[in-house]
Design a protein around this motif. Structure first.
Motif, PDB file in Angstrom:
ATOM      1  N   ARG A  31      45.005  54.507  41.880  1.00 52.00           N
ATOM      2  CA  ARG A  31      44.803  55.122  40.666  1.00 52.00           C
ATOM      3  C   ARG A  31      43.973  54.189  39.902  1.00 52.00           C
ATOM      4  NH1 ARG A  31      50.389  55.916  41.462  1.00 52.00           N
ATOM      5  NH2 ARG A  31      50.903  53.990  40.050  1.00 52.00           N
ATOM      6  N   HIS A  32      44.081  52.989  39.820  1.00 52.60           N
ATOM      7  CA  HIS A  32      43.335  52.015  39.188  1.00 52.60           C
ATOM      8  C   HIS A  32      41.553  52.175  39.362  1.00 52.60           C
ATOM      9  CE1 HIS A  32      45.686  50.020  36.399  1.00 52.60           C
ATOM     10  NE2 HIS A  32      46.908  49.911  37.146  1.00 52.60           N
ATOM     11  N   VAL A  33      41.486  52.105  40.910  1.00 51.93           N
ATOM     12  CA  VAL A  33      40.006  52.226  41.528  1.00 51.93           C
ATOM     13  C   VAL A  33      39.453  53.825  40.713  1.00 51.93           C
ATOM     14  CG1 VAL A  33      38.555  52.874  43.316  1.00 51.93           C
ATOM     15  CG2 VAL A  33      40.310  50.914  43.309  1.00 51.93           C
ATOM     16  N   LEU A  48      31.466  47.584  39.263  1.00 52.92           N
ATOM     17  CA  LEU A  48      32.677  48.053  40.032  1.00 52.92           C
ATOM     18  C   LEU A  48      33.023  47.194  41.391  1.00 52.92           C
ATOM     19  CD1 LEU A  48      32.255  51.746  39.943  1.00 52.92           C
ATOM     20  CD2 LEU A  48      33.780  50.539  38.577  1.00 52.92           C
ATOM     21  N   GLY A  49      32.336  45.817  41.401  1.00 54.33           N
ATOM     22  CA  GLY A  49      32.292  44.987  42.598  1.00 54.33           C
ATOM     23  C   GLY A  49      33.800  44.823  42.987  1.00 54.33           C
ATOM     24  N   HIS A  50      34.531  44.556  42.106  1.00 54.81           N
ATOM     25  CA  HIS A  50      36.271  44.099  42.622  1.00 54.81           C
ATOM     26  C   HIS A  50      37.009  45.184  42.916  1.00 54.81           C
ATOM     27  CE1 HIS A  50      35.348  40.348  41.425  1.00 54.81           C
ATOM     28  NE2 HIS A  50      35.535  40.301  40.170  1.00 54.81           N
ATOM     29  N   CYS A  51      36.483  46.507  42.943  1.00 53.30           N
ATOM     30  CA  CYS A  51      36.930  47.617  43.200  1.00 53.30           C
ATOM     31  C   CYS A  51      36.814  47.970  44.678  1.00 53.30           C
ATOM     32  CB  CYS A  51      36.697  49.096  42.525  1.00 53.30           C
ATOM     33  SG  CYS A  51      37.221  49.248  40.946  1.00 53.30           S
ATOM     34  N   LYS A  52      35.952  47.097  45.329  1.00 55.67           N
ATOM     35  CA  LYS A  52      35.796  47.335  46.783  1.00 55.67           C
ATOM     36  C   LYS A  52      36.676  46.419  47.700  1.00 55.67           C
ATOM     37  CE  LYS A  52      30.876  48.508  46.311  1.00 55.67           C
ATOM     38  NZ  LYS A  52      30.978  48.620  44.850  1.00 55.67           N
ATOM     39  N   LYS A  53      36.932  46.961  48.763  1.00 56.00           N
ATOM     40  CA  LYS A  53      37.952  45.796  49.641  1.00 56.00           C
ATOM     41  C   LYS A  53      39.136  45.675  49.183  1.00 56.00           C
ATOM     42  CE  LYS A  53      34.056  44.535  52.388  1.00 56.00           C
ATOM     43  NZ  LYS A  53      33.232  43.294  52.824  1.00 56.00           N
ATOM     44  N   ALA A 250      48.544  35.858  40.654  1.00 52.05           N
ATOM     45  CA  ALA A 250      48.813  36.779  39.951  1.00 52.05           C
ATOM     46  C   ALA A 250      48.656  36.531  38.292  1.00 52.05           C
ATOM     47  CB  ALA A 250      50.386  37.479  39.787  1.00 52.05           C
ATOM     48  N   ALA A 251      49.017  35.279  37.861  1.00 52.31           N
ATOM     49  CA  ALA A 251      48.935  34.966  36.458  1.00 52.31           C
ATOM     50  C   ALA A 251      47.274  34.954  36.121  1.00 52.31           C
ATOM     51  CB  ALA A 251      49.406  33.676  36.257  1.00 52.31           C
ATOM     52  N   GLN A 252      46.467  34.513  36.968  1.00 50.69           N
ATOM     53  CA  GLN A 252      45.284  34.606  36.570  1.00 50.69           C
ATOM     54  C   GLN A 252      44.546  35.846  36.545  1.00 50.69           C
ATOM     55  OE1 GLN A 252      44.052  30.655  38.907  1.00 50.69           O
ATOM     56  NE2 GLN A 252      42.149  31.274  37.588  1.00 50.69           N
ATOM     57  N   PHE A 253      45.189  36.621  37.631  1.00 50.29           N
ATOM     58  CA  PHE A 253      44.661  38.151  37.534  1.00 50.29           C
ATOM     59  C   PHE A 253      45.196  38.853  36.271  1.00 50.29           C
ATOM     60  CE2 PHE A 253      43.916  37.499  42.044  1.00 50.29           C
ATOM     61  CZ  PHE A 253      43.187  38.667  42.281  1.00 50.29           C
ATOM     62  N   VAL A 254      46.358  38.635  35.749  1.00 48.72           N
ATOM     63  CA  VAL A 254      46.708  39.133  34.406  1.00 48.72           C
ATOM     64  C   VAL A 254      45.541  38.423  33.308  1.00 48.72           C
ATOM     65  CG1 VAL A 254      48.478  39.233  32.804  1.00 48.72           C
ATOM     66  CG2 VAL A 254      49.137  39.511  35.217  1.00 48.72           C
ATOM     67  N   GLN A 255      45.505  37.299  33.547  1.00 47.20           N
ATOM     68  CA  GLN A 255      44.648  36.775  32.338  1.00 47.20           C
ATOM     69  C   GLN A 255      43.091  37.430  32.227  1.00 47.20           C
ATOM     70  OE1 GLN A 255      44.473  32.563  33.233  1.00 47.20           O
ATOM     71  NE2 GLN A 255      45.549  32.038  31.403  1.00 47.20           N
ATOM     72  N   MET A 256      42.598  37.558  33.549  1.00 48.00           N
ATOM     73  CA  MET A 256      41.366  38.450  33.526  1.00 48.00           C
ATOM     74  C   MET A 256      41.506  39.908  33.068  1.00 48.00           C
ATOM     75  SD  MET A 256      38.068  38.447  35.246  1.00 48.00           S
ATOM     76  CE  MET A 256      38.472  37.254  36.450  1.00 48.00           C
ATOM     77  N   ILE A 257      42.475  40.447  33.451  1.00 52.16           N
ATOM     78  CA  ILE A 257      42.892  41.973  32.739  1.00 52.16           C
ATOM     79  C   ILE A 257      43.087  41.924  31.450  1.00 52.16           C
ATOM     80  CG2 ILE A 257      44.339  43.810  32.809  1.00 52.16           C
ATOM     81  CD1 ILE A 257      45.189  43.061  35.828  1.00 52.16           C
ATOM     82  N   GLU A 258      43.603  41.011  30.786  1.00 53.28           N
ATOM     83  CA  GLU A 258      43.943  40.951  29.232  1.00 53.28           C
ATOM     84  C   GLU A 258      42.676  40.505  28.877  1.00 53.28           C
ATOM     85  OE1 GLU A 258      47.229  38.366  28.969  1.00 53.28           O
ATOM     86  OE2 GLU A 258      48.775  40.346  29.214  1.00 53.28           O
ATOM     87  N   VAL A 319      40.246  44.898  38.599  1.00 51.02           N
ATOM     88  CA  VAL A 319      41.002  43.586  38.725  1.00 51.02           C
ATOM     89  C   VAL A 319      42.528  44.041  38.849  1.00 51.02           C
ATOM     90  CG1 VAL A 319      41.862  41.571  37.846  1.00 51.02           C
ATOM     91  CG2 VAL A 319      39.328  42.168  37.601  1.00 51.02           C
ATOM     92  N   ALA A 320      43.038  45.308  38.295  1.00 51.29           N
ATOM     93  CA  ALA A 320      44.373  45.663  38.395  1.00 51.29           C
ATOM     94  C   ALA A 320      44.496  46.250  39.740  1.00 51.29           C
ATOM     95  CB  ALA A 320      44.758  46.719  37.164  1.00 51.29           C
ATOM     96  N   ALA A 321      43.460  47.029  40.128  1.00 54.18           N
ATOM     97  CA  ALA A 321      43.671  47.369  41.465  1.00 54.18           C
ATOM     98  C   ALA A 321      43.928  46.461  42.570  1.00 54.18           C
ATOM     99  CB  ALA A 321      42.398  48.128  41.794  1.00 54.18           C
ATOM    100  N   GLN A 322      43.064  45.234  42.508  1.00 56.35           N
ATOM    101  CA  GLN A 322      43.376  44.270  43.487  1.00 56.35           C
ATOM    102  C   GLN A 322      44.774  43.502  43.319  1.00 56.35           C
ATOM    103  OE1 GLN A 322      41.629  43.081  46.015  1.00 56.35           O
ATOM    104  NE2 GLN A 322      39.419  43.816  45.788  1.00 56.35           N
ATOM    105  N   LEU A 323      45.287  43.248  41.852  1.00 52.54           N
ATOM    106  CA  LEU A 323      46.587  42.839  41.813  1.00 52.54           C
ATOM    107  C   LEU A 323      47.540  43.692  42.318  1.00 52.54           C
ATOM    108  CD1 LEU A 323      48.546  40.549  40.574  1.00 52.54           C
ATOM    109  CD2 LEU A 323      48.148  41.657  38.186  1.00 52.54           C
ATOM    110  N   ALA A 324      47.365  45.074  42.083  1.00 58.24           N
ATOM    111  CA  ALA A 324      48.388  45.918  42.783  1.00 58.24           C
ATOM    112  C   ALA A 324      48.484  45.934  44.245  1.00 58.24           C
ATOM    113  CB  ALA A 324      47.951  47.421  42.240  1.00 58.24           C
TER     114      ALA A 324
END
Length: 334
Positions: A31-33, A48-53, A250-258, A319-324
């Motif tokens: 869904r996030h991708v 969209l690089g982080h949406c890959k793999k 996860a905390a750093q992923f959340v920081q990036m998203i925010e 980034v959210a897609a990777q975190l999920a």
């Protein structure tokens, strides 16, 4: 002005698989991708690089990192170009330095990998466009990784330029062990000028604003730069660090998203109509330089506040897609 609260080496290095986890939510990732692709459209597909793999995290294998870094640094070429009245691109095929021309000298955003690159691409690039490297007065280092601070100590020693970094990332450089290090990078500079979120830096007729946008590193700085193009005013946001090269934290992923959501919201409020990065792949610098050289109708770097907002929105979904893929409960829902 005060505000509330890298693609660095990892963007080009090997991908290491995340640990298998029962917490993975492939549907949420998908869904996030989908949301990222919808936000980006064709115009912004380069973000969209982080949406890959999905399901893998960017990591640096210690046994191959030096060899890969050597290849990346070897990709440098001199392509200095004035893209606005007061902004010059001094980057290589991998890493970017931006030079802001003011009435009292030059502010650099980042300093490439090492002294040799500073000599060839920063000093040489400035001379190529008719500017004097001796006018370098301030160097803003976006974050505490060697591909951005590597040439800073050399430029400070030669020209007396101030080195400016967030207090948070100065602390990163003062640790006994750096997050990443390599002999191909210049040595970390000694603490000089510290800033925090919303601080401004003024040189001559130009004031830039520094925002702490943590995620890539704890104190990554993104920079608001006032620009003119044939006298017409524009405003750039230079995104300070985009790589997910810190593993499944996860905390750093959340920081990036925010941080990305914050800048998406600010785009319209602040009038950001230019999106730039410190790695040319994320902002499609070379494609835009090609368009300029081909005589494009208008400045291709001016994309409008709507596209800037969409760029940050798309990146946040990736980034959210990777975190999920490893901790879906941590994905922010607000």
């Amino acid at each position: 002005m005060r505000y509330g609260t890298g693609t660095a080496l990892a963007a080009a290095l090997l991908l290491g698989a995340l640990p298998a986890s029962a917490e993975s939510d492939p549907d949420m990732s998908a869904r996030h991708v989908e949301a990222a692709e919808a936000a980006a459209g064709q115009e912004l597909a380069h973000v969209l690089g982080h949406c890959k793999k999905i399901g893998k995290s960017f990591t640096i294998p210690h046994d191959k990192g030096h060899e890969m870094l050597e290849r990346l640094i070897g990709k440098g070429d001199l392509r200095s170009t004035a893209i606005f009245d007061n902004l010059v691109f001094l980057g290589t095929s991998w890493t970017t330095t931006w030079a802001i021309r003011t009435s009292d000298g030059i502010i650099l955003i980042d300093a490439l990998n090492n002294e040799d690159e500073a000599k060839r691409f920063i000093e040489g690039g400035l001379r190529e466009v008719g500017l004097d490297p001796a006018d370098i007065k301030k160097i803003v280092v976006s974050h505490a990784h060697g591909d951005h601070y590597g040439g800073a100590a050399y430029l400070k020693e030669k020209y007396g330029a101030e080195i400016i970094m967030s207090d948070t990332d100065w602390q990163e450089l003062e640790k006994d062990e750096l997050q990443f290090d390599d002999p191909l990078w210049g040595r970390p500079p000694k603490r000089d000028v510290s800033v925090s979120d919303g601080d401004t830096v003024t040189l001559g007729d130009t004031t830039i604003t520094l925002l702490e946008t943590p995620g890539h590193t704890p104190g990554t700085l993104s920079t608001i730069v006032p620009l003119t193009d044939d006298g017409t005013a524009h405003k750039a946001i230079i995104w300070g660090g985009n790589g997910l090269n810190f593993g499944p934290n996860a905390a750093q992923f959340v920081q990036m998203i925010e941080s990305q959501r914050r800048l998406a919201a600010m785009a319209g409020e602040e009038g950001f109509d230019v999106f730039l990065s410190n790695h040319k792949t994320l902002d499609a610098t070379y494609a835009k330089l090609d368009a300029m050289e081909a005589g494009s109708d208008g400045n291709p770097f001016v994309i409008g506040t709507g596209q800037v907002e969409r760029a940050f929105t798309a990146m946040s979904h990736c980034v959210a897609a990777q975190l999920a893929s490893f901790d879906p409960e941590a994905v922010p829902t607000h």
